[in-house]
Enzyme design. Structure first.
Site, PDB file in Angstrom:
ATOM      1  N   GLY A  69      88.859  69.458  34.323  1.00 57.77           N
ATOM      2  CA  GLY A  69      89.448  69.158  33.011  1.00 57.77           C
ATOM      3  C   GLY A  69      90.426  70.019  32.502  1.00 57.77           C
ATOM      4  CB  SER A  80      90.551  67.955  38.343  1.00 57.14           C
ATOM      5  OG  SER A  80      91.810  68.225  37.831  1.00 57.14           O
TER       6      SER A  80
END
Length: 499
Positions: free
Chosen positions: A95, A176
């Site tokens: 995120g 991520s």
């Protein structure tokens, strides 16, 4: 139905059982004041009901009523009635270091099909987790998000056996921003002996910030808040104002410097004493199996954002700085000449520069040092937005990894709805999940004949698509052009140093 109480080091917890899987949600593993290191939560004696997710870490969209001190919780899914200790998947969400949470990842399906114990965690986000204030008057405020993840890992090591997990078979995993956290966390002395393998999906090319850049970010944020002379006052700045100030700083950094990065692990010399890639390269982690994965069209999502993400400008700027304008134009021209019918050459070049090539380099470091490494790329387009319209861009693999076949799951924090999967989705997702669970269980994602290890001089790249197949990474013509440009750049550097 409710489970029996399970003891932990802070007190007993009760979860819920459904379809043979026990779920314990919102277990507090730490508490933390703003910009202070996390500490164990207050102990309790009566069984604590852990059937709902804990508070989100403060983030855009969840700032007005955020509860800072109590956002550090984790969630566990485990098979009821297992007859042996099960391997553990410890997952750190992504995120961009500023959004997300463990509540977006329901591990019930993976737990049942492993069988395995699945753990997802919350950690502090944005300025609360990544502003490096330790050299600006707040002594403990360095790499707090990493320290949060370490505290969660410590909790799992101490308690997971009570939930049917094997503390000696923990896989660090993340996607991520979470993948960057995994790469940093794996190299820390404090984590040694608390995990046995590592999986990083779509780790950004620059996993670690320099101390100087982190300090520059802090100086700019303090100036934006007009707190240069009263650093300690940042502990009481309202959250919307604090997050807004850092966002403004990030936009200016992207325009003025070669990096728009404001959040991420930083090489502070204390919590993170060494550049993680150097630790992989020197063989310190050669006993840790490592799987590195990415998505084919990583950069498409960021180019389609409004405005385009800062990493777009900074990636092009960095390639031009490395190879010169002529090198950049040569690369772009070659990508245009070799583009697939459905491929944007500019996006493909940036995907390689920022995502694919750095992950391949890390695999090379680990393999050259004697470690077992596997490299994969996710080429399947899930029938779910944003992938349906953008292709296998950033997060496509993650959507399939956490799917409850035959459906994609809802992501409440990201406000993304799930939905039914196509037969192709199910086929690729099942293959991906099977490889992951095999890796979690054995440290090897597939039999050697189907997916060989990444080794010096032999660099197989597994493609998750229809069908699953393996190609040689180092035989592509684009690869050879990058190698030629890199070699020319290194030769010029050596000549300058010699002269």
């Amino acid at each position: 139905m409710l489970t029996n109480a399970v003891p932990t080091t802070r007190g007993p917890v009760v979860g819920a059982e459904q379809a043979g899987v026990r779920a314990f949600k919102g277990i507090p593993f730490a508490v933390a004041r703003r910009f202070a290191k996390a500490t164990p939560p207050p102990a309790w004696t009566e069984p604590r009901r852990c059937t709902d997710y804990g508070a989100y870490a403060p983030q855009p969209g969840h700032l007005d009523h955020a509860v800072e001190e109590s956002c550090l919780s984790l969630n566990i899914w485990t098979l009821a009635g297992a007859d042996r200790p099960l391997p553990v998947l410890f997952f750190i969400h992504g995120g961009a270091f500023v959004t997300g949470g463990g509540a977006d990842y329901d591990g019930a399906f993976l737990a049942a099909h492993g069988p395995a114990v699945i753990v997802t965690i919350n950690y502090r986000l944005g300025p609360l987790g990544f502003l490096q204030l330790h050299r600006h008057g707040l002594g403990e405020a360095n790499n707090l998000a990493i320290s949060d993840a370490l505290a969660a890992l410590d909790w799992v090591h101490a308690n997971i056996a009570n939930f049917g997990g094997d503390p000696e078979a923990v896989t660090l995993s993340g996607q991520s921003a979470g993948a960057s956290m995994v790469i940093a966390l794996a190299t820390l002395p404090q984590a040694k002996g608390k995990f046995s393998r590592a999986l990083a999906l779509s780790a950004p090319g620059r996993n670690i910030m320099s101390a100087d850049h982190a300090d520059d970010v802090v100086r700019r944020v303090l100036a934006e808040l007009q707190l240069e002379r009263d650093t300690s006052a940042i502990t009481s700045v309202p959250l919307p104002q604090l997050f807004s100030a850092v966002e403004k700083v990030g936009r200016r950094l992207a325009e003025e410097t070669t990096s728009g990065t404001v959040y991420g692990p930083a090489l502070d010399g204390t919590v993170i004493p060494r550049e993680p890639r150097d630790v992989f390269a020197d063989g310190s982690l050669r006993d840790i199996p490592l799987w590195l994965g990415s998505c084919r069209d990583e950069m498409v999502m960021f180019l389609k954002s409004t405005p385009p993400a800062a990493m777009i400008r900074t990636t092009e700027r960095n390639v031009r700085a490395a190879f010169g304008d002529a090198g950049w134009e040569r690369l772009l021209a070659y990508y245009r000449g070799t583009a697939r019918l459905d491929e944007d050459p500019y996006k493909a070049l940036l995907s390689d520069a920022f995502w694919h090539r750095p992950m391949a380099d890390l695999a090379r470091h680990h393999a050259a040092a004697g470690g077992a490494a596997w490299l994969s790329r996710f080429d399947h387009r899930p029938a779910l937005e944003p992938f349906l319209s953008q292709g296998p861009t950033h997060g496509a693999d993650n959507a399939c990894l956490w799917a409850h076949l035959p459906n994609f799951i809802d992501r409440p924090i990201l406000k993304r709805k799930g939905g039914p999967m196509t037969p192709a989705d199910i086929d690729v997702a099942a293959r991906f999940q099977t490889s992951l669970l095999r890796f979690v269980t054995t440290g090897v994602p597939d039999v050697a004949e189907a997916w060989p290890r990444f080794e010096p001089g032999k660099e197989p790249l597994a493609i998750f698509g229809q069908p699953f197949h393996v190609i040689p990474l180092n035989e592509g013509t684009r690869f050879r052009l990058w190698a030629e440009l890199s070699l020319n750049t290194n030769d010029k550097k050596k000549m300058r140093e010699a002269g």
